[in-house]
Design an enzyme around this catalytic site. Structure first.
Site, PDB file in Angstrom:
ATOM      1  N   GLY A   1      32.715  23.501  57.432  1.00 45.30           N
ATOM      2  CA  GLY A   1      34.056  23.188  57.912  1.00 45.30           C
ATOM      3  C   GLY A   1      34.666  22.128  57.034  1.00 45.30           C
TER       4      GLY A   1
ATOM      5  CB  VAL B   1      26.112  23.361  60.308  1.00 45.69           C
ATOM      6  CG1 VAL B   1      24.932  23.445  61.272  1.00 45.69           C
ATOM      7  CG2 VAL B   1      27.284  22.638  60.967  1.00 45.69           C
TER       8      VAL B   1
ATOM      9  CB  ALA C   1      30.203  18.241  58.944  1.00 46.41           C
TER      10      ALA C   1
ATOM     11  CB  ILE D   1      23.556  28.143  59.341  1.00 48.34           C
ATOM     12  CG1 ILE D   1      23.518  26.756  59.999  1.00 48.34           C
ATOM     13  CG2 ILE D   1      22.167  28.542  58.887  1.00 48.34           C
ATOM     14  CD1 ILE D   1      22.588  26.672  61.203  1.00 48.34           C
ATOM     15  N   GLY D   2      26.677  27.000  58.236  1.00 48.18           N
ATOM     16  CA  GLY D   2      28.062  26.824  58.661  1.00 48.18           C
ATOM     17  C   GLY D   2      28.746  25.783  57.808  1.00 48.18           C
TER      18      GLY D   2
ATOM     19  CG  ASP E   1      39.401  21.190  69.189  1.00 46.17           C
ATOM     20  OD1 ASP E   1      40.506  21.764  69.228  1.00 46.17           O
ATOM     21  OD2 ASP E   1      38.672  21.196  68.182  1.00 46.17           O
TER      22      ASP E   1
ATOM     23  CE  LYS F   1      29.990  19.049  62.733  1.00 49.00           C
ATOM     24  NZ  LYS F   1      30.704  19.175  64.048  1.00 49.00           N
TER      25      LYS F   1
END
Length: 247
Positions: A87, A92, A90, A84-85, A209, A113
């Site tokens: 980067g 997810v 990592a 679902i994600g 961040d 993650k």
């Protein structure tokens, strides 16, 4: 025109994985050591630095050993359903906690993650994910994502956390490039961010961040602050200087 140029030249990049930050993370371990981790009543194990308290995670990861995809079973407990994600650090996944499913839980799903294959070659990859879990675990607030545990299965390192439904603030803002958000919506999002950050600061954690990509907007504009991977931990007895990469 100036606004569009600024947007085009200031992409929402994951600053925590810049070269400067990688060097900083590799040489700075003190902050995470000050966190005390306790058990909670979520049904998940408390975040821990070592399994059983008598072993440490492997220092190096063999890239060939971390292949992971939907259908993968971690620790004979977490079955990955879909990604679902993603980067630079990592990926997810939505996952099913088979233990909670067997216990009859109404919602056994959660998010996991997992360190990506590309980032696994970085020597500080494990410490980075572990630090995010440690920084986040003690923060229990409606405007901060709930992190349950840091764990590993062989050379596959992962962090378990609550599953969220919604979209990132970055996505929402991209859809409104030529106009502002409605005032009530913007006020609700900003209010939730401030409440979450105020709580974190009260617990001695500075996110470092905050950006649209790390704000997740759910129903009725309730927000969750994500990614405490480069957060700084301080205490009432000391001051903290946020150095290195931050947003």
């Amino acid at each position: 025109l100036t606004t569009d140029v600024d947007r085009a030249t200031s992409a929402d990049e994951p600053t925590e994985w810049s070269e400067d930050t990688r060097e900083q993370l590799a040489g700075n371990q003190a902050d995470s050591d000050s966190h005390e981790i306790t058990a909670d009543d979520t049904g998940y194990p408390a975040a821990r630095a070592t399994p059983g308290g008598n072993a440490s995670p492997p220092e190096a990861i063999e890239p060939d050993a971390i292949e992971i995809a939907p259908g993968t079973l971690l620790n004979n407990r977490f079955e990955l359903v879909s990604r679902i994600g993603a980067g630079s650090m990592a990926d997810v996944y939505e996952a099913i906690d088979l233990r909670r499913q067997e216990a009859g839980s109404a919602d056994p799903r959660l998010a996991i993650k997992v360190i990506s294959k590309a980032f696994s070659t970085y020597p500080g990859a494990v410490d980075t994910l572990q630090r995010e879990a440690l920084n986040s675990h003690g923060l229990i607030h409606r405007n901060i994502i709930r992190v349950f545990d840091f764990d590993w299965d062989g050379n596959r390192f992962f962090m378990t956390m609550e599953r969220l439904n919604g979209r990132s603030l970055a996505t929402i803002l991209d859809e409104h490039r030529l106009q502002p958000l409605p005032f009530d919506q913007a006020r609700a999002i900003i209010s939730g961010m401030c409440q979450g950050l105020n709580y974190a600061h009260g617990q001695g954690v500075i996110h470092a961040d905050i950006k649209p990509g790390n704000i997740f907007v759910m129903a009725v504009d309730q927000i969750k602050i994500l990614d405490f991977g480069i957060a700084r931990v301080t205490s009432k007895k000391s001051n903290v200087t946020v150095a290195g990469a931050h947003t």
